[in-house]
Design a protein around this motif. Structure first.
Motif, PDB file in Angstrom:
ATOM      1  N   VAL A 327       0.582  -1.108   0.429  1.00  0.00           N
ATOM      2  CA  VAL A 327      -0.033   0.193  -0.182  1.00  0.00           C
ATOM      3  C   VAL A 327       1.300   1.300   0.126  1.00  0.00           C
ATOM      4  CG1 VAL A 327      -1.898   1.299   1.705  1.00  0.00           C
ATOM      5  CG2 VAL A 327      -1.994  -1.413   1.040  1.00  0.00           C
ATOM      6  N   ARG A 328       1.889   1.075   0.461  1.00  0.00           N
ATOM      7  CA  ARG A 328       2.717   2.475   0.925  1.00  0.00           C
ATOM      8  C   ARG A 328       3.430   3.081  -0.258  1.00  0.00           C
ATOM      9  NH1 ARG A 328       4.004   0.138   6.102  1.00  0.00           N
ATOM     10  NH2 ARG A 328       2.921   1.150   7.367  1.00  0.00           N
ATOM     11  N   ASP A 329       4.374   1.580  -0.791  1.00  0.00           N
ATOM     12  CA  ASP A 329       4.948   1.384  -2.236  1.00  0.00           C
ATOM     13  C   ASP A 329       4.041   2.127  -3.821  1.00  0.00           C
ATOM     14  OD1 ASP A 329       7.386   1.120  -0.593  1.00  0.00           O
ATOM     15  OD2 ASP A 329       7.228  -1.113  -1.000  1.00  0.00           O
ATOM     16  N   GLU A 330       2.842   0.943  -3.443  1.00  0.00           N
ATOM     17  CA  GLU A 330       2.314   1.680  -4.913  1.00  0.00           C
ATOM     18  C   GLU A 330       1.200   2.640  -4.843  1.00  0.00           C
ATOM     19  OE1 GLU A 330       1.751  -0.117  -7.467  1.00  0.00           O
ATOM     20  OE2 GLU A 330       3.751  -0.928  -6.594  1.00  0.00           O
ATOM     21  N   TYR A 331       0.846   2.976  -3.589  1.00  0.00           N
ATOM     22  CA  TYR A 331      -0.055   4.830  -2.875  1.00  0.00           C
ATOM     23  C   TYR A 331       0.007   5.622  -2.559  1.00  0.00           C
ATOM     24  CZ  TYR A 331      -4.134   1.552  -6.095  1.00  0.00           C
ATOM     25  OH  TYR A 331      -4.401   0.867  -6.697  1.00  0.00           O
ATOM     26  N   GLY A 332       1.509   5.216  -1.812  1.00  0.00           N
ATOM     27  CA  GLY A 332       2.667   6.889  -1.408  1.00  0.00           C
ATOM     28  C   GLY A 332       2.394   7.859  -1.820  1.00  0.00           C
ATOM     29  N   ARG A 333       2.559   8.822  -1.158  1.00  0.00           N
ATOM     30  CA  ARG A 333       2.937  10.347  -1.644  1.00  0.00           C
ATOM     31  C   ARG A 333       4.383  10.512  -2.323  1.00  0.00           C
ATOM     32  NH1 ARG A 333      -0.903  13.614  -0.105  1.00  0.00           N
ATOM     33  NH2 ARG A 333      -2.753  13.208   1.522  1.00  0.00           N
TER      34      ARG A 333
END
Length: 333
Positions: A327-333
């Motif tokens: 989630v952090r890698d694909e949709y992080g800012r």
């Protein structure tokens, strides 16, 4: 107007050994020119202007046909898969694009043909008469009514400059109803014919609410997954553990759904379900959605599918870590 490049009718010199052309061959260019002139004259104007720049609408244009529903004249588009009825041709055409996408995405993720549906869209309260409801029921086609919201600018995914007559945000409702119709088919139930519209969460049984939200996001508005993931990324610390979703079952009939007791918690759980499903789709392919619904309809849980998957961790601790990192890698800012 953009012109056409003239044809070059000049030919290179023929070899001396070339025979003299026959009379038919010599006159062919002139015959073609005459035929073209006659065709232009017959159409009472420029051939290119009429058939290229101003195409004539055909009888089967989306939303062009009309019919009657419950004594009200409406526009309609019918295909072998679905029917869309609406107050204007533009409303039908706009809704049809969303229905068509939902059907294509259903095939992609479920691996089977979707059930037939009839969608009646309206600007205000609309009821299907008992007589027309009986006709839909006789044809065994899932039917529902969609009433456009009054505050159209609150609809998600609609740009500020979109004319109101083009705003018919029916995609989420279509996705939910498509899932409902599929469940009815799998249960060998009679297709539902809804005569008036209902609240958004009406159809959830027998699936966990997080899975219903995930299917709606996948089949509905193409911008929905990114919007949900933007929200979920900002609330990742409050998200439930993936294991709780994998083991979740729908509430028993007649009991209070504790997840829905808090609106904020309900939103976070739904977003977590979308994130979990998108993660599984990326790792296992889109057909994992069909396997999930198969397991749930058989009385199992999403964990039954994960246990048979090859590209995700099999213990809860590693699964949770990999999922949240994704989630952090694909949709992080």
């Amino acid at each position: 107007m953009m012109g056409l490049a003239p044809h070059n009718f000049r030919c290179a010199p023929r070899p001396a050994t070339t025979r003299r052309r026959s009379a038919r061959e010599r006159w062919r260019p002139l015959l073609l020119a005459c035929a073209g002139a006659c065709l232009t004259a017959a159409t009472n104007g420029c051939f290119l202007r009429k058939y290229v720049y101003h195409p004539v609408l055909v009888a089967n244009s989306i939303g062009d046909s009309t019919t009657m529903v419950s004594g009200t004249p409406v526009h309609v588009y019918r295909s072998d898969e679905y029917e869309v009825y609406g107050p204007t041709a533009l409303s039908v055409s706009t809704a049809e694009q969303q229905v068509n996408r939902a059907y294509r995405e259903f095939v992609k993720h479920f691996g089977v043909q979707p059930p037939p549906m009839a969608i009646v869209i309206a600007d205000s309260a609309f009821a299907i008469s008992p007589g027309d409801a009986g006709l839909f029921a006789k044809r065994r086609i899932h039917t529902f009514v969609y009433v456009r919201p009054h505050n159209l600018r609150d609809a998600e995914g609609v740009s500020a400059d979109t004319p109101e007559e083009e705003i018919w945000p029916v995609s989420s409702r279509v996705a939910r109803e498509l899932l409902t119709a599929y469940v009815a088919v799998r249960r060998h139930s009679v297709p539902e014919v809804e005569t008036t519209t209902h609240a958004g969460d009406y159809h959830a049984d027998p699936l966990p609410i997080w899975f219903v939200d995930a299917v709606v996001a996948v089949l509905g508005d193409p911008g929905a997954p990114d919007r949900v993931m933007d929200y979920f990324r900002d609330h990742l610390a409050d998200a439930p553990a993936a294991a709780s979703l994998l083991d979740m079952r729908p509430p028993n009939v007649g009991t209070v759904d504790t997840i829905a007791a808090s609106r904020e918690r309900r939103t976070i759980v739904g977003a977590a379900g979308v994130a979990l499903t998108l993660f599984l789709v990326e790792r296992e392919g889109p057909r994992v959605v069909g396997r999930l619904v198969d397991a749930l309809l058989k009385g199992g849980t999403a964990r039954d599918v994960v246990n048979q998957s090859r590209n995700v961790p099999q213990n809860d601790r590693d699964f949770e870590r990999v999922w949240r990192t994704w989630v952090r890698d694909e949709y992080g800012r």
